[in-house]
Design an enzyme around this catalytic site. Structure first.
Site, mmCIF file in Angstrom:
data_model
loop_
_atom_site.group_PDB
_atom_site.id
_atom_site.type_symbol
_atom_site.label_atom_id
_atom_site.label_comp_id
_atom_site.label_asym_id
_atom_site.label_seq_id
_atom_site.Cartn_x
_atom_site.Cartn_y
_atom_site.Cartn_z
ATOM 1 N N GLU A 150 0.768 -1.250 -0.093
ATOM 2 C CA GLU A 150 -0.177 -0.013 -0.064
ATOM 3 C C GLU A 150 0.798 1.282 -0.065
ATOM 4 O O GLU A 150 1.704 1.358 0.899
ATOM 5 C CB GLU A 150 -0.770 0.110 1.275
ATOM 6 N N GLU A 249 -12.078 2.624 5.445
ATOM 7 C CA GLU A 249 -10.918 2.973 6.387
ATOM 8 C C GLU A 249 -11.079 4.598 6.478
ATOM 9 O O GLU A 249 -10.323 5.173 6.239
ATOM 10 C CB GLU A 249 -9.581 2.495 6.070
#
Length: 277
Positions: A150, A249
């Site tokens: 990520e 998130e």
């Protein structure tokens, strides 16, 4: 064109509830079918697996351990001299993933050393990361697991994180060349670093293994005030054929349940029955 599937990130949602078991139950009651959690390691894997089953959820993503956070570590994959600790953490993450039947592990790269120039250390850190990723890909393949990388924005969230753009991650994935390593696309980070979301989503979606969302710049709910038009982005993901999960998130701006209006509206448009209805 299949509707998107959403997972509740329990490291962010339901902060008013103590502990993962309570948050798992709340996510299920809110209508989620899946959840993700950054660091599940405070709970024994067997107890956590039982809580996941009791909530009737699937756990779809965990992270490798962050390392020594008191010393400022946030992942170890690209950190020189920490290869052994990264591999120990990977083994722990695999143990949890197997116990939780969780198919994806975010392999955290870690931070550029304090005071170091990013450009000066980039080649050394990438070499360490490539070595660790080849090892990780082999370990994960034995368990039929997927590893994710990520990029995190270095303008607001973490100025020292090693991975900061999808272009950087895509180049690393190409060098490693392992099919069970994928790109983790957090739209919040991508917008801050590069914008051009339509082009970047279309370009990189073939190598994406997981998506996460939050509004920019406040990192609140997708329908909170900000730069991003999430109805458009969700339609784009649908049109491009994304089949994975979209992780919520974000930082709730108020009560988590009340803040899920955007998701209930999405489900209504899809004709999905909602929990409690």
């Amino acid at each position: 064109m299949a509707p998107l599937r959403f997972s509740a990130n329990l490291s962010w949602l339901f902060p008013e509830l103590p502990g993962l078991p309570a948050r798992l139950s709340a996510a299920s009651s809110a209508g989620f079918e899946a959840a993700e959690v950054a660091f599940p390691y405070a709970e024994p894997p067997e107890a956590l697996a039982r809580a996941v089953r009791e909530a009737g959820l699937r756990l779809v993503l965990i992270n490798t351990p962050p390392g020594d956070q008191e010393k400022g570590e946030m992942g170890l994959g690209a950190v020189p001299g920490r290869q052994a600790a990264f591999r120990e953490g990977l083994e722990q993450a695999v143990l949890y993933a197997k116990a939780l039947d969780c198919p994806r592990i975010h392999l955290m790269a870690g931070r550029v050393p304090q005071g170091a120039d990013r450009t000066a250390v980039r080649s050394e850190m990438e070499a360490v990361f490539l070595e660790n990723l080849r090892h990780a890909a082999g370990v994960l393949a034995q368990e039929n697991l997927v590893g994710l990388l990520e990029p995190i924005n270095t303008r607001i969230t973490d100025p020292r994180y090693f991975l900061d753009t999808p272009q950087q991650v895509a180049a690393i994935l190409q060098k490693v060349g392992r099919p069970n390593l994928k790109l983790q696309m957090d739209i919040f980070h991508w917008q801050i670093m590069d914008g051009n979301l339509t082009g970047n989503i279309r370009e990189f979606l073939p190598i994406v293994g997981h998506v996460q969302v939050a509004q920019v710049p406040g990192r609140g709910e997708p329908d909170s005030p900000g730069e991003l038009n999430f109805p458009y982005l969700f339609e784009l993901l649908e049109d491009e054929g994304y089949k994975g999960f979209v992780g919520c998130e974000y930082r709730p701006q108020g009560d988590t349940i009340e803040g899920l209006r955007w998701l209930r509206l999405y489900w209504d448009r899809q004709g999905r029955p909602q929990a409690g209805h």
